[in-house]
Design a protein around this motif. Structure first.
Motif: not given
Ligand SMILES: C[C@H](O)[C@H](O)[C@H]1CNC2=NC(N)=NC(=O)C2=N1
Length: 202
Positions: A146, A162, A164-165
């Protein structure tokens, strides 16, 4: 090695050599792992040295066209942010996107001017459908990938992508950017104002 790396051998649409045997010949020479290929894979897809991942080789060996690739699950345990060098290499493949460093977090950014506020929301819906459709390569888990969507001043769209994880960029982000570039947006975007000559003063 260079003969094996000839692009047409890696074309998944017209495989000249079964991919598995090709990978086997790339990965082990007399039982030794081929560190050069592992090195390329690690740099290119951000995998840890000990991961002899098919994902990596799939990513490395498949088509240059990012828009036909599939994202891998962001929670893959050994996925980590790619280096700035790798990002600078991949940014060439996603026209119109900028690579930005926000406090050490690399991101992809692109902006558009849409015809109206509601056209901006239509744009977001198209992007949302892309993001939700991203599965891992064997479709076992619908991971999804996303973007961050911004619509400001009623008609200014900015999309940031980007992972996020991992707190940075992975190939997933470039795949999503390439897919967004493939959208037909001509009904949604304001016509570019042609470059006028210098304003005349009377
Ligand atoms: C389980 C699933 O893979 C995660 O929740 C996904 C969802 N979409 C995502 N999108 C982005 N951009 N980064 C992520 O880390 C992420 N994680």
């Amino acid at each position: 090695m260079s003969r094996l790396m000839h692009p047409h051998l890696f074309s998944l649409s017209k495989p000249q050599v079964p991919v598995v045997s090709l990978l086997r010949s790339l990965c082990t020479t007399h039982g030794r792992s081929n560190t050069r290929v592992t090195e390329i894979v690690r740099n290119h897809v951000g995998l840890l040295p000990n991961r002899n991942s098919l994902y990596g080789f799939r990513t490395f060996c498949t088509s240059e066209d990012l828009s036909i690739k599939k994202c891998v699950p962001c929670n893959a345990k050994d996925l980590r942010p790619m280096s700035k060098e790798s990002a600078n290499g991949l940014i060439q493949k996603v026209e119109g996107w900028d690579l930005v460093d926000e406090g050490g977090i690399l991101k992809l950014n692109r902006s558009w001017k849409v015809k109206s506020f509601t056209k901006g929301l239509d744009f977001f819906k198209l992007v949302a459908d892309l993001a939700e459709a991203e599965d891992n390569i064997n479709n076992m888990v619908n991971a999804g990938h996303h973007p961050d969507l911004h619509l400001v001043g009623w008609n200014n769209v900015k999309i940031e992508i980007w992972t996020h994880a991992v707190g940075g960029l992975t190939e997933n982000d470039f795949i999503l950017a390439a897919k967004i570039n493939g959208l037909d947006l001509h009904e949604l975007l304001r016509k570019k104002v042609s470059a006028r000559g210098p304003a005349r003063t009377t």
